[in-house]
Each structure stands twice: as C-alpha cells, then as structure tokens.
Design a protein around this motif. Structure first.
Motif, short mmCIF file in Angstrom:
data_model
loop_
_atom_site.label_atom_id
_atom_site.label_comp_id
_atom_site.label_asym_id
_atom_site.label_seq_id
_atom_site.Cartn_x
_atom_site.Cartn_y
_atom_site.Cartn_z
N SER A 114 22.79 143.67 138.60
CA SER A 114 21.38 143.12 139.08
C SER A 114 20.61 144.01 137.77
O SER A 114 19.85 143.72 137.32
N ASP A 115 20.78 145.34 138.09
CA ASP A 115 20.28 146.55 137.10
C ASP A 115 20.24 147.90 137.56
O ASP A 115 20.76 148.40 138.95
N GLU A 116 20.12 148.66 136.95
CA GLU A 116 20.13 150.59 137.03
C GLU A 116 19.58 151.15 138.16
O GLU A 116 20.05 151.52 139.49
N ASP A 117 18.17 150.54 138.55
CA ASP A 117 17.21 150.65 139.54
C ASP A 117 17.87 150.43 140.73
O ASP A 117 18.13 151.39 142.07
N HIS A 118 17.92 148.74 141.02
CA HIS A 118 18.51 148.06 141.98
C HIS A 118 19.93 149.41 142.57
O HIS A 118 20.10 149.61 144.07
N TYR A 119 20.57 149.42 142.15
CA TYR A 119 22.15 150.00 141.93
C TYR A 119 21.65 151.35 142.78
O TYR A 119 22.30 152.15 143.51
N MET A 120 21.11 152.54 141.60
CA MET A 120 20.86 154.07 142.45
C MET A 120 20.44 153.68 144.08
O MET A 120 20.19 154.76 144.60
N GLU A 121 19.27 152.64 144.21
CA GLU A 121 18.72 152.85 145.50
C GLU A 121 19.96 151.98 146.33
O GLU A 121 19.60 152.84 147.11
N ALA A 122 20.46 151.09 146.03
CA ALA A 122 21.55 151.21 147.01
C ALA A 122 22.31 152.64 147.38
O ALA A 122 22.87 152.94 148.56
N VAL A 123 23.06 153.16 146.49
CA VAL A 123 23.57 154.16 146.67
C VAL A 123 22.92 155.24 146.99
O VAL A 123 23.58 155.98 148.44
N GLN A 124 21.87 155.53 146.83
CA GLN A 124 20.95 156.55 148.10
C GLN A 124 21.02 156.03 149.29
O GLN A 124 20.77 156.98 149.95
N TYR A 125 21.04 154.88 149.99
CA TYR A 125 21.02 154.36 150.88
C TYR A 125 22.35 154.59 151.27
O TYR A 125 22.61 155.11 152.73
N ALA A 126 23.30 154.89 150.64
CA ALA A 126 24.38 154.75 151.50
C ALA A 126 24.99 155.99 152.02
O ALA A 126 25.08 156.96 152.45
N THR A 127 23.81 156.96 151.02
CA THR A 127 24.69 158.62 150.31
C THR A 127 23.83 159.46 152.22
O THR A 127 23.53 160.37 152.52
N VAL A 128 22.44 158.34 152.37
CA VAL A 128 20.99 159.21 153.34
C VAL A 128 22.54 157.94 154.33
O VAL A 128 22.47 158.83 155.75
N ALA A 129 22.75 157.02 154.71
CA ALA A 129 23.73 157.10 155.76
C ALA A 129 24.05 157.58 156.28
O ALA A 129 25.44 157.96 156.82
N ARG A 130 25.67 158.16 154.65
CA ARG A 130 26.48 159.17 154.91
C ARG A 130 25.92 160.83 155.62
O ARG A 130 26.42 161.27 156.55
N LYS A 131 24.73 161.52 155.36
CA LYS A 131 24.22 162.39 155.59
C LYS A 131 23.91 162.18 157.40
O LYS A 131 23.53 163.16 158.19
N LEU A 132 23.20 160.86 157.83
CA LEU A 132 22.29 161.03 158.90
C LEU A 132 24.13 160.99 159.48
O LEU A 132 24.53 160.97 161.04
#
Length: 430
Positions: free
Chosen positions: A233-251
């Motif tokens: 993909s690219d680094e931007d889309h990868y980091m976005e997915a990681v952030q969403y996963a992190t938000v899921a964990r926090k939620l």
C-alpha cells in the motif's frame, strides 16, 4: 513585569475586528509571531459548545493559518473514525454534498452547525483549486464516544479489516469471521444506560473479553507484517490502519472500565477519553509531517495544560485533559489559545461580576481581543489569587468560567464581548 492585572491587559492586548480582512490578518500574524518557532500543534479552545461567534473566529483563524503560516489540517472535537468521510468529501471524493456527511461524519451532532458546514465547504473549495499543491485535511480527534454512550468498536475494527483484506484477502476474512460474531448487536455496546449503570455495560462480557484478545492479535499481525504492508500500500495508509486498530483497543478498554463498579469509574472514563484525544493528535501531527502544521479545536477543558474540573451531579471530578498530555508529549511544539465570553443572552450568560477575570478582560474597547497570559510576564501572585470566579450559565451546561488557573493553562486568551447561539444547534433549555 507588570504591577497589576489592568496594566497588563491594557498594554498587552491585541484588539481584533473581522473587517476589514487586512486588519484581522495583521492581528493574527502578530499573535502567531509571538509563538515559539517550533510549534507544530496549535490548540484553540472554546469556552462553551454552541458559541456561534467563537466558531466564526475559528474559521477565520484557520483560513489565515492556511494562507500565511503553513497549516495543512484542522482537527476538531469529533469522533476520530467518523471524520474520515468528511475528509473524503473535502478531497472531492466520496459523497457529493455536505448533507450526505453531516450526520455520519461528525459526533455530538456537530455536523448540523452551520459554521462547521462553512468550514468544510471552504476547505473543499480550497482543495479544488489546482494552484494549491498541498491539499487540506480534516480530522476528528475525539474518542468514538457520544455524550452519554460509547460507540461499538465495530466501525474502527472494520476499517482495519477492510485494509487488511485489500492486501491479503485470506487473512482479512479469517479475522472477520472471528470478530463479527464477537461484536454482535451494536446497540448493546451503545446502550446509554451503561454510562451511569455498570451492570448495563457489555464491556466485561465473555464476547468483549475475547474481542479484546482478538484485537491484540490483529494489531500484532499489523506490526509483524509492516514492511510487506507498506510495500503493498504505502506508509500513510498503513499507519492509518494501525491507528484505527489502536483506537479499537482503547475503545474496548473504555467499555471494560464502564462495566466495572468502582468509586473512580467516571473519573477513569474521562481520563481515558482525554488520553485517547492526545494520542489521536500525536498521530495526526506525525501524519501531517512535512505537509504542514495542525490546528486543534475543542472545548477549553480538553486543551488546557492543567487539570480539568467538572461537577457531574454529586460528583466533583478532576482529571488530566488532553492538553496536559500534549504539553508533556510536544513541549514547546504545542501552544494553545483559550477563549472567554463576556455575555450571551442566548446561552444564559449574564454580565460578569466585578473583580472576575472576564470582567477585567472585557473592559477594553472592541469586540474581540487576544491577550497573552502571565507565563513569563510576572503578574503579581496576590492579585491572581484574589480573582473571583464569575457565575456560570443555567442554560448551557457546557459553559465553563475562567479561573486564575486559566492564566497558566493557556498561552493566549481570546476574549469576546458576546456570542450568539450556534445556527443549527439543538435548542437550549430555558
């Protein structure tokens, strides 16, 4: 060094008028010039939700920051995952009209505010101009929660699953077959009764516990396959997915705390929300990177440096807000402006009492004035300690008054004589 507060206000205030535009822009330029050169994240706080004139000031401020001072994004106090659809809209992709995003793209009903519509439409128009090489981005940095309930983790998890499936359909389908049954009915997660009654929360149910474990496994796979996923993909889309996963964990952690019956339950929920806000802003600033700086807009209480205070029924709550975390994370790269209001009939705010900070700050000519706080000015401690707090609002519970702490919580204060109530906002109680 100033001998008294009145002298400080008189000699340090920058008065501001919206017209002519040149006068407004010059005033903003002077304020920005006073900040540390390293500032990457500027917070602009609102004294209350629903102050129309504060929102208009925010819009004009952001426009000037974009045009003159290298800002490429705004992040507002709205759900982090929901804002994705608004960003797609301003980029000229996705929905064709603001009406298609005003409900799905904002939390707290903020999409119905006309000033937010005007902000988004200006950003869309700016991005459509081919002469602007750096396109603006719109973010929400709040946790996926509403005033009286927390969202299901389904939206953020499915964003990650969609990303994974786009690169590896087999792995994406494998995780989804585990996650979807554990998510169950979204309404069970979003039960408003769970806010005040932990027995109504599903956050510690067997499915919720299993979902937290599966989310950790999903995050682990993203981390393990970083080089492969960035290449595909690219680094931007990868980091976005990681952030969403992190938000899921926090939620999921937020839901787990909501399900526990403890004396500090409400306090921890407030703290987790603000910590999530700060982490979302850290991601947003890092994502903008060389593109530009970020303006964060939220209630004063979220962006201040010192502890936040709130009276919720019989509970006096004190916690560390996002601004306190940002101060530790960014140091001088984070600066903030708080706001204050003199009067607002529409919001139930009467004339400030003599001897209060609002009364002193609105004593100058003009409708808006920016005043640097006493950080480094040496204001007399005795006068600061003697400041009284003005009366609040019986009509708008989101209005928080200034206190002596405000002089250390913010680098600047934007003081408005008055404000009307937001166009498009829900009707206030009499």
């Amino acid at each position: 060094m100033y001998n008294d507060l009145n002298y400080w206000i008189k000699h340090e205030a920058i008065t501001l008028s919206f017209d002519p535009p040149e006068s407004f822009n010059n005033s903003i330029d002077r304020i920005i010039a006073s900040l540390d050169d390293s500032v990457e994240l500027l917070g602009f706080g609102e004294a209350l939700h629903g102050g129309e004139d504060i929102l208009i000031l925010r819009n004009r401020l952001f426009q000037r920051l974009v045009e003159k001072h290298g800002y490429s994004a705004i992040a507002i106090e709205s759900s982090f995952p929901r804002a994705h659809v608004v960003n797609e809209y301003i980029a000229g992709r996705g929905p064709e009209s603001y009406e298609k995003v005003q409900d799905t793209g904002f939390s707290h009903g903020f999409g119905s505010l006309e000033a937010n519509r005007e902000l988004v439409e200006w950003m869309r128009e700016y991005n459509a101009n081919p002469s602007h090489e750096i396109k603006l981005r719109f973010y929400g940095f709040d946790s996926p929660t509403e005033m009286m309930y927390a969202d299901s983790p389904g939206q953020v998890l499915h964003f990650v699953l969609d990303y994974l499936a786009s690169l590896d359909n087999i792995s994406g389908r494998y995780h989804q077959e585990i996650i979807d049954p554990l998510l169950g009915d979204y309404a069970e997660w979003e039960n408003p009764a769970a806010m005040m009654d932990p027995t109504r929360s599903v956050g510690m149910s067997p499915n919720a516990i299993a979902l937290r474990m599966e989310t950790e496994d999903l995050i682990s796979e993203l981390n393990e396959r970083r080089p492969e996923m960035i290449a595909k993909s690219d680094e931007d889309h990868y980091m976005e997915a990681v952030q969403y996963a992190t938000v899921a964990r926090k939620l999921l952690n937020y839901h787990a705390i909501s399900a526990r019956d403890s004396e500090n339950r409400l306090l921890r929920l407030l703290g987790v929300r603000d910590a999530m806000m700060a982490e979302n802003l850290l991601y947003i600033v890092s994502r903008e990177g060389s593109r530009g700086k970020v303006l964060a807009f939220a209630h004063n209480s979220h962006l201040q440096r010192g502890k936040a205070h709130m009276q919720l029924g019989p509970y006096a709550l004190t916690w560390w807000p996002a601004g306190a975390h940002l101060h530790e994370i960014f140091g001088p790269r984070y600066s903030n402006i708080g706001s204050a209001v003199g009067i607002s009939d529409a919001n139930g705010i009467c004339q400030p009492e003599a001897g209060t900070l609002e009364a002193l700050l609105t004593g100058l000519q003009g409708t808006v004035r920016f005043i640097p706080t006493h950080r480094g000015t040496g204001l007399p401690a005795s006068e600061i300690a003697a400041l009284a707090n003005r009366s609040g609002s019986m009509k708008n519970p989101t209005y928080f008054v200034l206190t002596s702490q405000s002089l250390t919580d913010f680098d600047w204060l934007a003081v408005l004589d008055s404000t009307t109530y937001s166009r498009g906002g829900p009707q206030l109680q009499e």
